[in-house]
Design a protein around this motif. Structure first.
Motif, PDB file in Angstrom:
ATOM      1  N   GLY B  38      -7.572  -5.756 -12.292  1.00 25.72           N
ATOM      2  CA  GLY B  38      -7.643  -6.785 -11.595  1.00 25.72           C
ATOM      3  C   GLY B  38      -7.923  -6.728  -9.963  1.00 25.72           C
ATOM      4  N   PHE B  39      -7.767  -5.174  -9.579  1.00 25.59           N
ATOM      5  CA  PHE B  39      -7.653  -5.148  -8.282  1.00 25.59           C
ATOM      6  C   PHE B  39      -9.049  -4.634  -7.984  1.00 25.59           C
ATOM      7  CE2 PHE B  39      -3.191  -2.808  -9.193  1.00 25.59           C
ATOM      8  CZ  PHE B  39      -2.779  -4.233  -9.063  1.00 25.59           C
ATOM      9  N   ALA B  40      -9.581  -4.900  -6.619  1.00 29.61           N
ATOM     10  CA  ALA B  40     -10.787  -4.230  -6.230  1.00 29.61           C
ATOM     11  C   ALA B  40     -10.580  -2.942  -6.096  1.00 29.61           C
ATOM     12  CB  ALA B  40     -11.063  -4.995  -4.843  1.00 29.61           C
ATOM     13  N   GLU B  42     -11.013  -1.178  -3.594  1.00 24.14           N
ATOM     14  CA  GLU B  42     -10.343  -0.975  -2.272  1.00 24.14           C
ATOM     15  C   GLU B  42      -8.697  -0.772  -2.387  1.00 24.14           C
ATOM     16  OE1 GLU B  42     -11.848  -4.154  -0.128  1.00 24.14           O
ATOM     17  OE2 GLU B  42      -9.667  -4.546   0.455  1.00 24.14           O
ATOM     18  N   ALA B  43      -8.073  -1.375  -3.462  1.00 21.90           N
ATOM     19  CA  ALA B  43      -6.387  -1.302  -3.670  1.00 21.90           C
ATOM     20  C   ALA B  43      -6.193   0.182  -3.908  1.00 21.90           C
ATOM     21  CB  ALA B  43      -6.142  -1.903  -4.797  1.00 21.90           C
ATOM     22  N   PHE B  54      -1.379   3.508  -2.833  1.00 24.75           N
ATOM     23  CA  PHE B  54      -1.397   2.849  -4.034  1.00 24.75           C
ATOM     24  C   PHE B  54      -2.017   3.375  -5.205  1.00 24.75           C
ATOM     25  CE2 PHE B  54      -2.511  -0.736  -6.845  1.00 24.75           C
ATOM     26  CZ  PHE B  54      -1.367  -1.088  -7.264  1.00 24.75           C
ATOM     27  N   ARG B  57       0.043   6.093  -6.797  1.00 30.18           N
ATOM     28  CA  ARG B  57       1.053   5.436  -7.389  1.00 30.18           C
ATOM     29  C   ARG B  57       0.652   4.892  -8.865  1.00 30.18           C
ATOM     30  NH1 ARG B  57       6.445   2.402  -5.519  1.00 30.18           N
ATOM     31  NH2 ARG B  57       7.110   1.898  -7.423  1.00 30.18           N
ATOM     32  N   ASN B  61       1.908   6.495 -12.282  1.00 22.16           N
ATOM     33  CA  ASN B  61       2.400   5.558 -13.347  1.00 22.16           C
ATOM     34  C   ASN B  61       1.531   5.589 -14.454  1.00 22.16           C
ATOM     35  OD1 ASN B  61       4.687   4.650 -12.648  1.00 22.16           O
ATOM     36  ND2 ASN B  61       3.569   3.140 -11.020  1.00 22.16           N
ATOM     37  N   GLN B 271       5.028   7.576   4.706  1.00 23.39           N
ATOM     38  CA  GLN B 271       4.237   6.537   5.031  1.00 23.39           C
ATOM     39  C   GLN B 271       4.865   5.790   5.978  1.00 23.39           C
ATOM     40  OE1 GLN B 271       3.003   4.056   1.554  1.00 23.39           O
ATOM     41  NE2 GLN B 271       3.202   5.861   0.238  1.00 23.39           N
ATOM     42  N   ASP B 273       3.381   2.348   9.064  1.00 22.57           N
ATOM     43  CA  ASP B 273       2.564   1.538   9.627  1.00 22.57           C
ATOM     44  C   ASP B 273       1.333   1.734   8.481  1.00 22.57           C
ATOM     45  OD1 ASP B 273       2.019  -0.407  11.522  1.00 22.57           O
ATOM     46  OD2 ASP B 273       0.588   0.870  12.345  1.00 22.57           O
ATOM     47  N   ARG B 274       0.198   1.758   9.068  1.00 29.44           N
ATOM     48  CA  ARG B 274      -0.909   2.056   8.117  1.00 29.44           C
ATOM     49  C   ARG B 274      -1.190   3.523   7.859  1.00 29.44           C
ATOM     50  NH1 ARG B 274      -1.812  -2.556  11.463  1.00 29.44           N
ATOM     51  NH2 ARG B 274      -2.989  -4.205  10.680  1.00 29.44           N
ATOM     52  N   ILE B 315      -5.348   3.663   7.242  1.00 29.60           N
ATOM     53  CA  ILE B 315      -6.030   2.670   6.255  1.00 29.60           C
ATOM     54  C   ILE B 315      -5.900   1.306   7.109  1.00 29.60           C
ATOM     55  CG2 ILE B 315      -6.476   1.758   4.033  1.00 29.60           C
ATOM     56  CD1 ILE B 315      -5.077   4.258   2.905  1.00 29.60           C
ATOM     57  N   ASP B 317      -7.879  -2.384   8.409  1.00 30.27           N
ATOM     58  CA  ASP B 317      -8.887  -3.419   7.861  1.00 30.27           C
ATOM     59  C   ASP B 317     -10.119  -3.144   8.203  1.00 30.27           C
ATOM     60  OD1 ASP B 317      -6.701  -4.751   6.468  1.00 30.27           O
ATOM     61  OD2 ASP B 317      -6.453  -5.926   8.075  1.00 30.27           O
ATOM     62  N   ARG B 359     -14.966   0.164   5.421  1.00 27.93           N
ATOM     63  CA  ARG B 359     -15.300   0.764   4.102  1.00 27.93           C
ATOM     64  C   ARG B 359     -16.786   0.874   3.651  1.00 27.93           C
ATOM     65  NH1 ARG B 359      -9.891   0.733   0.779  1.00 27.93           N
ATOM     66  NH2 ARG B 359      -8.733  -0.381   2.284  1.00 27.93           N
TER      67      ARG B 359
END
Lengths: 200, 450
Positions: B38-40, B42-43, B54, B57, B61, B271, B273-274, B315, B317, B359
């Motif tokens: 259900g993630f776009a 960009e996740a 992410f 990860r 996983n 990691q 900040d961004r 990364i 916005d 993006r």
């Protein structure tokens, strides 16, 4: 720990294992899934993702419900949380809210120190000429929040600014009060208020 | 890809004298992951195929994060015994491209004539994926790719993995895969390299390649990995020859691994900040029987690779910025013959930086270099375009790209590759009058994932 990766907790709950499991699994869900973005115990690293530690439980439940129903539709909410929340049961949402509310809040240094004084004024007194009420009247003198009004203290300043911008542009429209409050705020005023609130 | 249709960054042709086939180099983002989670896009991706923290990860996983209605099962002890997506996690990928080289290639048959310049490929590549969760802690990324020449679907990149958390901080897992680095989490290594993950399939590309730079083909391996606190990553495993053949491997095969070829990977990621920053090292040692008419016994040739890599990502916005690079040194020992020297070195460097606005609009610039010991057998002269008149493996150049990503699953890229040196030389590098710059390549790619 067994179900730590699987977010099928929602499916499990649907199969009748009840609220006790929700409570027990909120921590596994938080550490195994939510933590990927929101950090361990809700202390996220990137300001794209809000810190959840110490957040008001009722506010978390409201937001999760808004993600599930698509009532909250800012770009990051759509990209991440619509999917994340889609299979969550009410019991799991409540358990997650309780879990994060019980975590120790983070501290945020003033991100834009030059704006701190202006931010304090906006936060505590509002901007009467622009019809902006004092933030403190809902979010509390220490920005700790109350129920549906979120905690702002310890949040990423840039996250708060992004939310204010979202309310103003209409991208995030699930907070009717805020939609009115931010109407006349300038970008500088947003930064100022966010800096003060986050650094409480 | 395994059929050798798609070029990788530096590797392209069989390793001179070694006969190693081209390894997978294609890189995909897969919409079935988006459907499952259900993630776009960009996740998990800055812009596909590059992974965000992410995304790393999610891969670590075992592709299991899931937000779909499930067909589920549970044992009497309340352990989940089935968690199956109600819809299979399938995706489709289609690439079409246009390639033009600075000078036309010679005709493959008629001496003195030229081939047509300006090659359209439709499709350049078409793939079908099964990518997603299989069971509670088990997931797979399986790619079947259409071979336009044979008209059949063939096996491509495959990574099946099992992973679980040992406690709040430590995750461990096992990957079974068919290409060393296909399981890697960072986009510095060969299989999912960024920013220049896609290259022309028809333009000439440098002939010398290392084992981990694209020379490892027809292998299957198992690796065990662990990650502590998303900070320290370690992986160790081994590969064994696994071509699609109907009889046990024997003298009819070439470059057959002797036993298992060990592969290792260490990485540290921070990691803040961004931003995220990774620094790491990886390597592999392969002992191979040359085969090809010779029995699979006696001395072996040994390729020993050792590499360092680093990746930085910002990364935001609005603005996204990545820099990545890897330096690889290969020691080759030719005890079983196949080279003029008893041992050679081959070194590659690859660095690239990319920027994206929202993006959507992107630009990238990179530099690549291959250098090594001269060898008259490995890097032989006498072939037009592919030959090495100076018997040197050296190739160097720059690459630039403009990208337009109108939707998160659709990319258009305009890429230009400029060679300062190609197969050991600048002017007349093949001894037949072709210059390195004649291979400069303009490449236009359209890429759909759905």
């Amino acid at each position: 720990m067994k179900k730590i990766i699987a977010i099928a907790v929602g499916a499990l709950l649907a199969s009748g294992t009840g609220a006790a499991l929700a409570q027990q699994d909120a921590k596994s869900l938080a550490t195994g899934v939510c933590a990927a973005c929101h950090g361990p115990e809700g202390h996220s690293i990137s300001p794209v993702f809000p810190r959840l530690a110490g957040q008001q439980a009722a506010y978390i439940v409201l937001q999760l419900d808004a993600f599930r129903s698509h009532a909250r539709g800012d770009p990051n909410a759509q990209a991440y949380m619509w999917g994340m929340a889609s299979q969550l049961s009410d019991a799991t949402m409540k358990a997650l809210g309780d879990y994060y509310a019980a975590q120790k809040p983070a501290h945020e240094k003033p991100e834009y120190p030059d704006l701190l004084a202006e931010g304090k004024k906006i936060y505590t007194e509002g901007i009467p000429v622009q019809n902006v009420p004092a933030c403190a009247s809902c979010h509390g003198p220490k920005a700790e929040g109350a129920g549906a009004f979120p905690r702002l203290a310890g949040q990423h300043t840039d996250y708060l600014v992004a939310q204010l911008q979202g309310f103003q542009s209409g991208l995030r429209s699930n907070a009717p009060i805020m939609l009115g409050v931010v109407k006349t705020l300038s970008p500088e005023q947003m930064k100022a208020a966010a800096t003060y609130a986050a650094s409480r | 890809m395994r059929q050798g249709k798609l070029g990788t960054f530096i590797a392209a042709f069989a390793m001179a004298g070694g006969g190693l086939l081209l390894a997978p180099g294609s890189a995909q983002a897969v919409p079935s992951f988006a459907r499952q989670t259900g993630f776009a896009c960009e996740a998990c991706h800055t812009v596909f195929p590059e992974l965000t923290p992410f995304g790393r990860r999610f891969k670590m996983n075992a592709y299991t994060v899931d937000n779909l209605p499930q067909v589920s099962g549970m044992t009497q002890s309340k352990e989940q015994s089935l968690a199956l997506n109600q819809l299979p996690p399938l995706s489709f990928m289609l690439q079409a491209s246009y390639t033009s080289t600075k000078a036309a290639m010679p005709d493959s048959v008629v001496a003195g004539a030229l081939a047509q310049n300006g090659q359209v490929q439709f499709p350049q590549q078409a793939s079908l994926f099964y990518a997603g969760r299989i069971a509670p802690n088990l997931g797979a990324f399986v790619q079947m790719t259409y071979d336009g020449t044979a008209g059949t679907f063939g096996w491509d990149n495959t990574d099946v993995r099992y992973a679980r958390m040992a406690n709040d901080k430590f995750l461990w897992g096992v990957s079974v895969n068919n290409n060393p680095t296909v399981q890697d989490l960072w986009n510095t290594t060969n299989a999912w390299q960024s920013p220049f993950d896609q290259r022309s399939a028809t333009a000439p590309s440098p002939g010398a390649s290392t084992l981990l730079g694209g020379g490892a083909a027809d292998m299957a391996g198992v690796t065990l990995y662990g990650s502590w606190n998303d900070t320290v990553y370690a992986e160790l495993g081994g590969y064994r020859s696994a071509p699609a053949v109907g009889i046990p491997l024997d003298s009819t095969n070439t470059n057959v691994l002797n036993g298992f070829a060990p592969y290792w990977r260490l990485a540290y990621e921070r990691q803040w900040d961004r931003s995220s920053w990774e620094v790491g090292a990886y390597g592999m040692t392969a002992k191979m029987f040359p085969g090809g008419g010779v029995a699979l016994s006696g001395p072996t040739n040994k390729l020993s690779d050792w590499a360092i890599d680093s990746q930085y990502q910002y990364i935001g916005d609005q603005h996204l910025f990545s820099v990545m690079g890897t330096y690889l040194k290969e020691k080759q020992t030719w005890d079983a013959g196949g080279a003029a020297n008893p041992s050679n070195d081959l070194k590659t460097l690859r660095v690239g930086a990319s920027y994206y606005y929202q993006r959507k609009y992107g630009a990238a610039l990179g530099y690549f270099s291959t250098t090594g010991t001269p060898d008259a057998t490995l890097y032989a002269s006498g072939t037009a375009v592919k030959g090495f008149a100076n018997n040197l493996p050296d190739s160097k150049g720059w690459i630039a790209e403009l990208d337009w990503v109108p939707y998160q699953n659709t990319k258009f890229a305009l890429q230009y590759t400029m060679y300062n040196k190609f197969n050991g030389g600048d002017a007349n590098y093949d001894g037949m009058g072709r210059n390195a710059k004649d291979n400069n390549t303009m490449y236009l790619l359209g890429w759909l994932n759905f």
